[in-house]
Design an enzyme around this catalytic site. Structure first.
Site, PDB file in Angstrom:
ATOM      1  N   ASP A  95       0.699  -1.173  -0.171  1.00  0.00           N
ATOM      2  CA  ASP A  95      -0.106   0.338  -0.145  1.00  0.00           C
ATOM      3  C   ASP A  95       0.692   1.729   0.221  1.00  0.00           C
ATOM      4  OD1 ASP A  95       0.842  -0.281   2.803  1.00  0.00           O
ATOM      5  OD2 ASP A  95      -0.669   0.613   3.487  1.00  0.00           O
ATOM      6  N   GLU A  96       2.278   1.063  -0.325  1.00  0.00           N
ATOM      7  CA  GLU A  96       2.684   2.043  -0.735  1.00  0.00           C
ATOM      8  C   GLU A  96       4.099   2.453  -1.971  1.00  0.00           C
ATOM      9  OE1 GLU A  96       4.722   2.066   3.612  1.00  0.00           O
ATOM     10  OE2 GLU A  96       6.868   4.018   3.069  1.00  0.00           O
TER      11      GLU A  96
END
Length: 382
Positions: A95-96
């Site tokens: 998620d990054e």
DNA sequence: TCTGGGGTCCTAGGACCC
DNA sequence: TCTGGGGTCCTAGGACCC
């Protein structure tokens, strides 16, 4: 992404929206919080907090086990969106990501506009919210995006990096954990600005590589791209028992299952492991690990299990209860092809062929035999 | 409070080799 | 008997990240 796991769960089940939701598992189990909704965070619930504690802080929360395949699926979606913005995307976790927008002005306009477009594109395509930090440095962008959460955008202009970082506590710096924070506190270093005022040599002398690294990053000097490693360095599986165990048979069974899962994953990725490791965590939380390098690499369940079992025999202190058991494969080598049973038979045949070839070579010289398709250096003309 | 599971990287000592 | 310098590989543990 903002509260990524929880947000995906909300997409799948809209009735969760706005509620205290915690992904991690059964609140009575020995797990920790993987992701908490902003509503749950109001009660002091944080990721990595034991679930039992989260339950005490937020008894009305909805606890979910988590659907990690779904999260990967959404991760691939956002990756595609990022890649449509710029070819230089460094995905650092599900998620990054870091996006290099250098030279993208003609396409996306000024950075603030580009970031705004990105946030909207992600929301539009997936229904998920994200936050963006924009700057000339990895650390600054990362911290800025933390600061911008949820669903925000923070831009730090070139030349303002050091001043932006200075007032923040050192702990905010990615890579500075509990231990380093304490070590820095002894040196009366509390903020990133305090780091900036140290001498680089002194910091390196006291903290080694971490010190040198910290000094440069405190000014936001880390523009170079992250080294991207395609191949994994290790593969592992571990499990925490619902209750601590002493029964050897239970331990062996669990070890066998972990070995099989590990072997399966190695074969899936076309990898062979030269080193097999065992991890034991006792009820006291004391953790020991042992590893052995094998004479030849393997990806066979049986060989992994046998190696792990040997390590267990040499390691396990039977007076103690076992809390966690893990198996690890490292020293990995890629393997051109995967070995099915058929391939194994082929490999045995190949071994016999090679043996025969070596015998012929012994009698008639090395060049008497060669592999079809291989090319032995041609003799010089003349 | 009672601490997951999957990883990466660093340190430090020892074996071994030339 | 006291003693090199350089290198690689292996092993154990620990900090840290998501």
């Amino acid at each position: 992404m903002d509260a990524f796991y929880v947000s995906v769960e909300e997409l799948e089940d809209p009735s969760l929206a706005g509620k205290a939701v915690i992904v991690g598992g059964d609140p009575n189990s020995r797990g920790v919080v993987a992701s908490a909704s902003y509503e749950a965070r109001k009660f002091g619930v944080r990721s990595a907090m034991p679930l039992q504690q989260a339950k005490r802080r937020c008894p009305h929360a909805i606890f979910i086990r988590g659907h990690y395949d779904k999260y990967s699926e959404y991760s691939r979606k956002i990756h595609r969106i990022f890649s449509s913005f710029t070819p230089v995307v460094e995905m650092v976790s599900v998620d990054e990501a870091y996006l290099d927008l250098t030279g993208c002005e003609l396409l996306h306009g000024p950075v603030i506009r580009a970031a705004d477009t990105l946030i909207r594109a992600v929301k539009q395509a997936t229904g998920l919210r994200c936050s963006v930090g924009a700057s000339s440095s990895h650390v600054v962008s990362k911290i800025a995006s933390d600061q911008a959460k949820p669903h925000g955008l923070l831009c730090v202009f070139p030349g303002c990096e050091a001043a932006f970082l200075a007032p923040l506590p050192v702990r905010r710096m990615p890579g500075v954990g509990k231990v380093t924070e304490r070590q820095l506190q002894v040196l009366a270093i509390k903020t990133i600005g305090d780091v900036q005022r140290q001498s680089a040599e002194e910091l390196e002398r006291r903290l080694g590589k971490v010190g040198a690294w910290l000094y440069r990053k405190s000014f936001g000097q880390d523009i170079e791209a992250y080294a991207w490693r395609e191949e994994a360095r290790s593969v592992s599986h571990e499990t925490t028992f619902p209750v601590d165990v002493t029964d050897l048979e239970t331990i062996r069974q669990s070890l066998s299952e972990l070995s099989q899962r590990l072997g399966h994953r190695l074969r899936q990725h076309g990898l062979m492991a030269r080193t097999v490791g065992l991890k034991l965590r006792y009820a006291s939380f004391q953790t020991v690990s042992r590893e052995r390098t094998l004479p030849r690499p393997t990806h066979f369940d049986q060989e992994i299990y046998q190696a792990a079992l040997n390590l267990l025999g040499a390691t396990y202190d039977r007076r103690q209860k076992v809390r966690l058991l893990g198996v690890r494969a490292s020293n990995l080598a890629t393997q051109a092809r995967q070995l099915s049973l058929l391939d194994e038979e082929r490999e045995r045949k190949l071994a016999r062929v090679l043996e025969a070839a070596d015998q012929l070579r012994g009698r008639f010289g090395f060049e008497a035999v060669r592999l079809a398709g291989s090319r032995i250096k041609e003799k010089e003309p003349g």
